[in-house]
Design an enzyme around this catalytic site. Structure first.
Site, PDB file in Angstrom:
ATOM      1  N   LYS A   1      -7.275   1.665  -3.132  1.00 36.58           N
ATOM      2  CA  LYS A   1      -6.877   1.226  -1.784  1.00 36.58           C
ATOM      3  C   LYS A   1      -7.030   2.389  -0.787  1.00 36.58           C
ATOM      4  O   LYS A   1      -7.428   2.197   0.366  1.00 36.58           O
ATOM      5  CB  LYS A   1      -5.433   0.710  -1.811  1.00 36.58           C
ATOM      6  CG  LYS A   1      -4.869   0.306  -0.468  1.00 36.58           C
ATOM      7  CD  LYS A   1      -5.483  -0.956   0.133  1.00 36.58           C
ATOM      8  CE  LYS A   1      -4.957  -1.184   1.539  1.00 36.58           C
ATOM      9  NZ  LYS A   1      -5.436  -2.403   2.150  1.00 36.58           N
TER      10      LYS A   1
ATOM     11  N   LYS B   1       0.527   5.169   8.181  1.00 35.74           N
ATOM     12  CA  LYS B   1       1.117   5.482   6.861  1.00 35.74           C
ATOM     13  C   LYS B   1       0.009   5.659   5.816  1.00 35.74           C
ATOM     14  O   LYS B   1      -0.003   6.627   5.051  1.00 35.74           O
ATOM     15  CB  LYS B   1       2.072   4.349   6.493  1.00 35.74           C
ATOM     16  CG  LYS B   1       2.610   4.336   5.086  1.00 35.74           C
ATOM     17  CD  LYS B   1       2.228   3.170   4.205  1.00 35.74           C
ATOM     18  CE  LYS B   1       1.994   1.815   4.703  1.00 35.74           C
ATOM     19  NZ  LYS B   1       1.410   0.851   3.832  1.00 35.74           N
TER      20      LYS B   1
ATOM     21  N   THR C   1       0.880  -1.173   0.000  1.00 31.40           N
ATOM     22  CA  THR C   1       0.000   0.000   0.000  1.00 31.40           C
ATOM     23  C   THR C   1       0.914   1.218   0.000  1.00 31.40           C
ATOM     24  O   THR C   1       1.628   1.473   0.970  1.00 31.40           O
ATOM     25  CB  THR C   1      -0.913   0.016   1.240  1.00 31.40           C
ATOM     26  OG1 THR C   1      -1.650  -1.201   1.281  1.00 31.40           O
ATOM     27  CG2 THR C   1      -1.869   1.189   1.172  1.00 31.40           C
TER      28      THR C   1
HETATM   29  P1  NAP Z   1       5.451  -6.568   7.172  1.00 33.37           P
HETATM   30  O1  NAP Z   1       5.159  -7.823   7.901  1.00 33.37           O
HETATM   31  O2  NAP Z   1       6.255  -5.499   7.829  1.00 33.37           O
HETATM   32  O3  NAP Z   1       6.132  -6.965   5.778  1.00 33.37           O
HETATM   33  C1  NAP Z   1       6.909  -6.112   5.000  1.00 33.37           C
HETATM   34  C2  NAP Z   1       8.159  -6.878   4.638  1.00 33.37           C
HETATM   35  O4  NAP Z   1       8.911  -6.118   3.688  1.00 33.37           O
HETATM   36  C3  NAP Z   1       9.062  -7.120   5.851  1.00 33.37           C
HETATM   37  O5  NAP Z   1       9.376  -8.490   5.937  1.00 33.37           O
HETATM   38  C4  NAP Z   1      10.275  -6.261   5.540  1.00 33.37           C
HETATM   39  O6  NAP Z   1      11.501  -6.810   5.959  1.00 33.37           O
HETATM   40  C5  NAP Z   1      10.256  -6.239   4.035  1.00 33.37           C
HETATM   41  N1  NAP Z   1      11.012  -5.081   3.511  1.00 33.37           N
HETATM   42  C6  NAP Z   1      10.890  -3.786   3.832  1.00 33.37           C
HETATM   43  N2  NAP Z   1      11.780  -3.040   3.143  1.00 33.37           N
HETATM   44  C7  NAP Z   1      12.474  -3.913   2.381  1.00 33.37           C
HETATM   45  C8  NAP Z   1      13.518  -3.763   1.467  1.00 33.37           C
HETATM   46  N3  NAP Z   1      14.038  -2.563   1.186  1.00 33.37           N
HETATM   47  N4  NAP Z   1      13.990  -4.865   0.868  1.00 33.37           N
HETATM   48  C9  NAP Z   1      13.475  -6.091   1.143  1.00 33.37           C
HETATM   49  N5  NAP Z   1      12.489  -6.297   2.010  1.00 33.37           N
HETATM   50  C10 NAP Z   1      11.979  -5.211   2.617  1.00 33.37           C
HETATM   51  O7  NAP Z   1       4.073  -5.884   6.702  1.00 33.37           O
HETATM   52  P2  NAP Z   1       2.766  -6.560   6.058  1.00 33.37           P
HETATM   53  O8  NAP Z   1       1.701  -6.592   7.069  1.00 33.37           O
HETATM   54  O9  NAP Z   1       3.129  -7.777   5.315  1.00 33.37           O
HETATM   55  O10 NAP Z   1       2.358  -5.406   5.043  1.00 33.37           O
HETATM   56  C11 NAP Z   1       3.052  -5.179   3.830  1.00 33.37           C
HETATM   57  C12 NAP Z   1       2.338  -4.075   3.054  1.00 33.37           C
HETATM   58  O11 NAP Z   1       1.005  -4.490   2.762  1.00 33.37           O
HETATM   59  C13 NAP Z   1       2.234  -2.748   3.797  1.00 33.37           C
HETATM   60  O12 NAP Z   1       2.356  -1.683   2.897  1.00 33.37           O
HETATM   61  C14 NAP Z   1       0.832  -2.796   4.374  1.00 33.37           C
HETATM   62  O13 NAP Z   1       0.308  -1.505   4.591  1.00 33.37           O
HETATM   63  C15 NAP Z   1       0.087  -3.553   3.300  1.00 33.37           C
HETATM   64  N6  NAP Z   1      -1.102  -4.310   3.724  1.00 33.37           N
HETATM   65  C16 NAP Z   1      -1.093  -5.026   4.887  1.00 33.37           C
HETATM   66  C17 NAP Z   1      -2.247  -5.730   5.248  1.00 33.37           C
HETATM   67  C18 NAP Z   1      -2.308  -6.524   6.536  1.00 33.37           C
HETATM   68  O14 NAP Z   1      -3.423  -6.834   6.978  1.00 33.37           O
HETATM   69  N7  NAP Z   1      -1.194  -6.892   7.128  1.00 33.37           N
HETATM   70  C19 NAP Z   1      -3.366  -5.710   4.436  1.00 33.37           C
HETATM   71  C20 NAP Z   1      -3.323  -5.014   3.248  1.00 33.37           C
HETATM   72  C21 NAP Z   1      -2.193  -4.308   2.914  1.00 33.37           C
HETATM   73  P3  NAP Z   1      11.953  -6.851   7.503  1.00 33.37           P
HETATM   74  O15 NAP Z   1      11.484  -8.186   7.945  1.00 33.37           O
HETATM   75  O16 NAP Z   1      13.427  -6.702   7.478  1.00 33.37           O
HETATM   76  O17 NAP Z   1      11.266  -5.716   8.205  1.00 33.37           O
END
Ligand code: NAP
Length: 287
Positions: free
Chosen positions: A170, A238, A95
């Site tokens: 979104k 965010k 997102t």
């Molecule tokens: P998350 O668990 O923090 O996953 C993000 C992943 O991206 C982490 O493992 C992080 O690595 C990795 N990352 C960040 N920067 C990076 C880089 N430069 N190179 C490689 N890997 C990198 O978050 P999430 O819940 O999966 O959400 C991901 C996205 O989807 C967000 O934008 C969120 O707003 C969106 N989203 C989430 C949901 C939900 O319910 N969770 C629903 C819809 C949308 P590290 O492990 O090192 O931090």
């Protein structure tokens, strides 16, 4: 099709498991390598940078945290655009900002890649169950090509128009969630103060015209004192900031969303609770 996946956190990891289950050949990269271990154990191949992933796949998905992470993964020194991406599909599911989706599209177009922005909704459970809603913008022909792959982890997939249209959809979604999350928390705070039985309140309110996803998914977690993140509060803040910034560019005022932003700012910036799930908002009232 050989698929690359960058960002195997809460959402990305679950989506990767569904891609593996559907029989795709998968190469993966995540900043913290250990978050790909379970995928490698199930047959995925580790690559050591976004560039390497792009070199080794025909379709590259990205699902990182913040817009700055997206910029890094696409435009960084070891980023996707450092690889030869001609004729490859690049799909960002983070997102992120509509304007950044448009920038990635323009750069991709120059390099001959087919670019989509495809953020999702449906939470951690939707990712696990393969029932996400996917909102797509960008290259329409690429969307047609990839629809079957989206269906491997999504239930509803819609194309909304040019680059950035997926992210704008979104943002519309998150503006709605701002209302349902704050409404659910204030409803519970009121019901508790009035001395009502909260389980019964959830069941009854959730069966009438106030029914909504936040209530049915996060209400029960709050009653169990479970604040583990399906969706991190820091990520929702965010999203609220992106929505309000984009609305401002459109000369739109969204006072209720602004109020939700203030509440989540208190939770994340002042109370330092950004790693809680969004249901942690209740902690502004309950300890
Ligand atoms: P998350 O668990 O923090 O996953 C993000 C992943 O991206 C982490 O493992 C992080 O690595 C990795 N990352 C960040 N920067 C990076 C880089 N430069 N190179 C490689 N890997 C990198 O978050 P999430 O819940 O999966 O959400 C991901 C996205 O989807 C967000 O934008 C969120 O707003 C969106 N989203 C989430 C949901 C939900 O319910 N969770 C629903 C819809 C949308 P590290 O492990 O090192 O931090």
């Amino acid at each position: 099709m050989k698929i690359g996946f960058i960002g195997t956190g809460v959402m990305g990891n679950a989506i990767c498991l569904n891609l593996l289950k559907a029989g795709h050949d998968l190469v993966v990269y995540n900043r913290t390598k250990s978050k790909t271990d379970n995928l490698v154990a199930q047959g995925a191949t580790w690559c050591e940078s976004p560039k390497k992933v792009a070199e080794n796949a025909e379709l590259i998905f990205t699902m990182v945290g913040f817009p700055a992470d997206v910029e890094n993964v696409y435009f960084g020194e070891e980023g996707i655009f450092q690889a030869a991406v001609k004729d490859k599909y690049l799909v960002d599911m983070t997102t992120s900002k509509p304007a950044l989706a448009q920038r990635i599209f323009r750069e991709g177009e120059q390099q001959g890649a087919k670019v989509l922005d495809a953020p999702v909704s449906g939470g951690d459970l939707g990712a696990k169950n393969g029932t996400l809603t996917i909102m797509v913008g960008g290259d329409e022909a690429a969307y047609q090509d990839l629809e079957p792959v989206f269906k491997d982890f999504g239930k509803i997939v819609h194309y909304f128009g040019a680059a950035g249209a997926g992210q704008n959809t979104k943002m519309a979604n998150q503006i709605m969630i701002a209302g349902t999350m704050t409404g659910m928390c204030e409803m519970l705070v009121y019901a508790k103060k009035a001395g009502l039985a909260l389980e019964s309140v959830l069941e009854t309110v959730g069966a009438g015209s106030a029914a909504n996803w936040s209530l049915s998914n996060y209400g029960p977690r709050i009653l169990k004192d479970d604040y583990t993140p399906g969706f991190f509060s820091k990520h929702f803040l965010k999203d609220l900031r992106i929505a309000l910034e984009t609305a401002k560019e459109m000369k739109l005022e969204l006072p209720a969303t602004k109020e939700a932003e203030k509440l989540y700012e208190t939770l994340v910036d002042e109370r330092g609770l950004g790693d809680l799930g969004t249901q942690g908002l209740i902690k502004l009232w309950w300890n």
